[in-house]
Design a protein around this motif. Structure first.
Motif, PDB file in Angstrom:
ATOM      1  N   ASN A 227      -2.142  -4.636  -6.282  1.00 42.35           N
ATOM      2  CA  ASN A 227      -3.005  -3.866  -7.175  1.00 42.35           C
ATOM      3  C   ASN A 227      -4.042  -3.003  -6.465  1.00 42.35           C
ATOM      4  N   CYS A 228      -4.084  -3.066  -5.159  1.00 39.34           N
ATOM      5  CA  CYS A 228      -5.037  -2.244  -4.417  1.00 39.34           C
ATOM      6  C   CYS A 228      -4.277  -1.163  -3.653  1.00 39.34           C
ATOM      7  N   VAL A 229      -4.997  -0.115  -3.261  1.00 40.27           N
ATOM      8  CA  VAL A 229      -4.355   1.034  -2.630  1.00 40.27           C
ATOM      9  C   VAL A 229      -4.888   1.197  -1.210  1.00 40.27           C
ATOM     10  N   ARG A 230      -3.968   1.481  -0.310  1.00 41.18           N
ATOM     11  CA  ARG A 230      -4.345   1.693   1.081  1.00 41.18           C
ATOM     12  C   ARG A 230      -3.785   3.017   1.572  1.00 41.18           C
ATOM     13  N   TYR A 231      -4.529   3.631   2.478  1.00 37.74           N
ATOM     14  CA  TYR A 231      -4.002   4.759   3.242  1.00 37.74           C
ATOM     15  C   TYR A 231      -3.052   4.119   4.230  1.00 37.74           C
ATOM     16  N   ASP A 232      -1.816   4.490   4.177  1.00 37.36           N
ATOM     17  CA  ASP A 232      -0.758   3.792   4.896  1.00 37.36           C
ATOM     18  C   ASP A 232      -0.130   4.729   5.926  1.00 37.36           C
ATOM     19  N   TYR A 233      -0.359   4.460   7.183  1.00 38.34           N
ATOM     20  CA  TYR A 233       0.135   5.368   8.212  1.00 38.34           C
ATOM     21  C   TYR A 233       1.659   5.396   8.281  1.00 38.34           C
ATOM     22  N   GLN A 234       2.354   4.355   7.788  1.00 34.97           N
ATOM     23  CA  GLN A 234       3.811   4.358   7.786  1.00 34.97           C
ATOM     24  C   GLN A 234       4.386   4.965   6.508  1.00 34.97           C
ATOM     25  N   TRP A 235       3.741   4.711   5.373  1.00 32.79           N
ATOM     26  CA  TRP A 235       4.200   5.184   4.071  1.00 32.79           C
ATOM     27  C   TRP A 235       3.234   6.249   3.578  1.00 32.79           C
ATOM     28  N   TYR A 236       2.953   7.212   4.428  1.00 28.47           N
ATOM     29  CA  TYR A 236       1.941   8.234   4.183  1.00 28.47           C
ATOM     30  C   TYR A 236       2.144   8.933   2.848  1.00 28.47           C
ATOM     31  N   PRO A 237       1.076   9.254   2.109  1.00 28.13           N
ATOM     32  CA  PRO A 237      -0.282   8.864   2.473  1.00 28.13           C
ATOM     33  C   PRO A 237      -0.708   7.508   1.907  1.00 28.13           C
ATOM     34  N   PHE A 238      -0.272   7.119   0.707  1.00 28.44           N
ATOM     35  CA  PHE A 238      -0.782   5.887   0.098  1.00 28.44           C
ATOM     36  C   PHE A 238       0.335   4.986  -0.392  1.00 28.44           C
ATOM     37  N   SER A 239       0.007   3.688  -0.430  1.00 29.39           N
ATOM     38  CA  SER A 239       0.901   2.697  -1.018  1.00 29.39           C
ATOM     39  C   SER A 239       0.040   1.634  -1.687  1.00 29.39           C
ATOM     40  N   ASP A 240       0.629   0.935  -2.655  1.00 34.17           N
ATOM     41  CA  ASP A 240      -0.081  -0.191  -3.242  1.00 34.17           C
ATOM     42  C   ASP A 240       0.212  -1.418  -2.390  1.00 34.17           C
ATOM     43  N   TYR A 241      -0.721  -2.362  -2.406  1.00 34.56           N
ATOM     44  CA  TYR A 241      -0.588  -3.517  -1.530  1.00 34.56           C
ATOM     45  C   TYR A 241      -1.395  -4.683  -2.104  1.00 34.56           C
ATOM     46  N   ASP A 242      -1.115  -5.878  -1.596  1.00 35.37           N
ATOM     47  CA  ASP A 242      -1.831  -7.083  -2.006  1.00 35.37           C
ATOM     48  C   ASP A 242      -3.309  -6.953  -1.636  1.00 35.37           C
ATOM     49  N   CYS A 243      -4.182  -7.113  -2.605  1.00 32.82           N
ATOM     50  CA  CYS A 243      -5.624  -6.934  -2.384  1.00 32.82           C
ATOM     51  C   CYS A 243      -6.214  -7.923  -1.387  1.00 32.82           C
ATOM     52  N   ALA A 244      -5.549  -9.034  -1.142  1.00 35.42           N
ATOM     53  CA  ALA A 244      -6.070 -10.045  -0.219  1.00 35.42           C
ATOM     54  C   ALA A 244      -5.742  -9.732   1.247  1.00 35.42           C
ATOM     55  N   ALA A 245      -4.929  -8.723   1.483  1.00 38.36           N
ATOM     56  CA  ALA A 245      -4.546  -8.374   2.860  1.00 38.36           C
ATOM     57  C   ALA A 245      -5.750  -7.837   3.632  1.00 38.36           C
ATOM     58  N   MET A 246      -5.723  -8.033   4.926  1.00 33.26           N
ATOM     59  CA  MET A 246      -6.802  -7.569   5.790  1.00 33.26           C
ATOM     60  C   MET A 246      -6.463  -6.188   6.351  1.00 33.26           C
ATOM     61  N   HIS A 247      -7.305  -5.211   6.041  1.00 36.95           N
ATOM     62  CA  HIS A 247      -7.162  -3.859   6.571  1.00 36.95           C
ATOM     63  C   HIS A 247      -8.553  -3.315   6.864  1.00 36.95           C
ATOM     64  N   ARG A 248      -8.602  -2.274   7.640  1.00 32.39           N
ATOM     65  CA  ARG A 248      -9.852  -1.532   7.782  1.00 32.39           C
ATOM     66  C   ARG A 248     -10.151  -0.915   6.439  1.00 32.39           C
ATOM     67  N   PHE A 249     -11.356  -0.390   6.281  1.00 31.55           N
ATOM     68  CA  PHE A 249     -11.713   0.238   5.010  1.00 31.55           C
ATOM     69  C   PHE A 249     -12.625   1.421   5.244  1.00 31.55           C
ATOM     70  N   LEU A 250     -12.626   2.317   4.287  1.00 30.26           N
ATOM     71  CA  LEU A 250     -13.475   3.498   4.325  1.00 30.26           C
ATOM     72  C   LEU A 250     -14.408   3.438   3.136  1.00 30.26           C
ATOM     73  N   CYS A 251     -15.695   3.644   3.373  1.00 29.52           N
ATOM     74  CA  CYS A 251     -16.682   3.594   2.304  1.00 29.52           C
ATOM     75  C   CYS A 251     -17.409   4.936   2.196  1.00 29.52           C
ATOM     76  N   GLU A 252     -18.065   5.136   1.061  1.00 33.87           N
ATOM     77  CA  GLU A 252     -18.896   6.312   0.852  1.00 33.87           C
ATOM     78  C   GLU A 252     -20.105   5.897   0.025  1.00 33.87           C
ATOM     79  N   LEU A 253     -21.142   6.704   0.117  1.00 29.92           N
ATOM     80  CA  LEU A 253     -22.342   6.440  -0.668  1.00 29.92           C
ATOM     81  C   LEU A 253     -22.094   6.774  -2.129  1.00 29.92           C
ATOM     82  N   SER A 254     -22.610   5.938  -3.010  1.00 29.39           N
ATOM     83  CA  SER A 254     -22.538   6.218  -4.436  1.00 29.39           C
ATOM     84  C   SER A 254     -23.539   7.307  -4.772  1.00 29.39           C
ATOM     85  N   PRO A 255     -23.206   8.167  -5.739  1.00 29.64           N
ATOM     86  CA  PRO A 255     -24.173   9.195  -6.148  1.00 29.64           C
ATOM     87  C   PRO A 255     -25.444   8.540  -6.705  1.00 29.64           C
ATOM     88  N   PRO A 256     -26.584   9.204  -6.554  1.00 27.41           N
ATOM     89  CA  PRO A 256     -27.846   8.623  -7.064  1.00 27.41           C
ATOM     90  C   PRO A 256     -27.840   8.502  -8.581  1.00 27.41           C
TER      91      PRO A 256
END
Length: 100
Positions: A71-100
């Motif tokens: 149910n979660c989405v990852r940027y997938d270097y093999q299945w570019y650009p995105f794939s769904d994956y198990d949310c419990a898996a360990m991956h790096r992550f990218l964050c951004e600031l929420s708008p004020p």
């Protein structure tokens, strides 16, 4: 101001993430999921569902394919650009600031 996973809900944001990752052989969590309703991917940034056109642009052909187990989405270097994956898996992550 808070943070959330980087939500790819526009073409501009897709370009930004592609330029940032730029060939790294790693997967990254992004801020899209279909946890609440299967096959309806929403942005963690604003809770809005992404359009079918955007979904077709983001996911590798044949993806998403995980059903209720992915149910979660990852940027997938093999299945570019995105794939769904198990949310419990360990991956790096990218964050951004929420708008004020």
């Amino acid at each position: 101001m808070g943070t959330h996973l980087y939500s790819v809900n526009t073409i501009e944001k897709l370009t930004i993430i592609k330029n940032f990752i730029n060939g790294r052989a790693e997967d990254y969590w992004v801020g899209l999921n279909d946890i609440d309703l299967e096959d309806h991917f929403v942005s963690e940034e604003d809770g809005m569902e992404i359009s079918v056109a955007m979904r077709n642009m983001l996911f590798y052909p044949g993806q998403p394919n995980g059903g209720r187990g992915q149910n979660c989405v990852r940027y997938d270097y093999q299945w570019y650009p995105f794939s769904d994956y198990d949310c419990a898996a360990m991956h790096r992550f990218l964050c951004e600031l929420s708008p004020p």
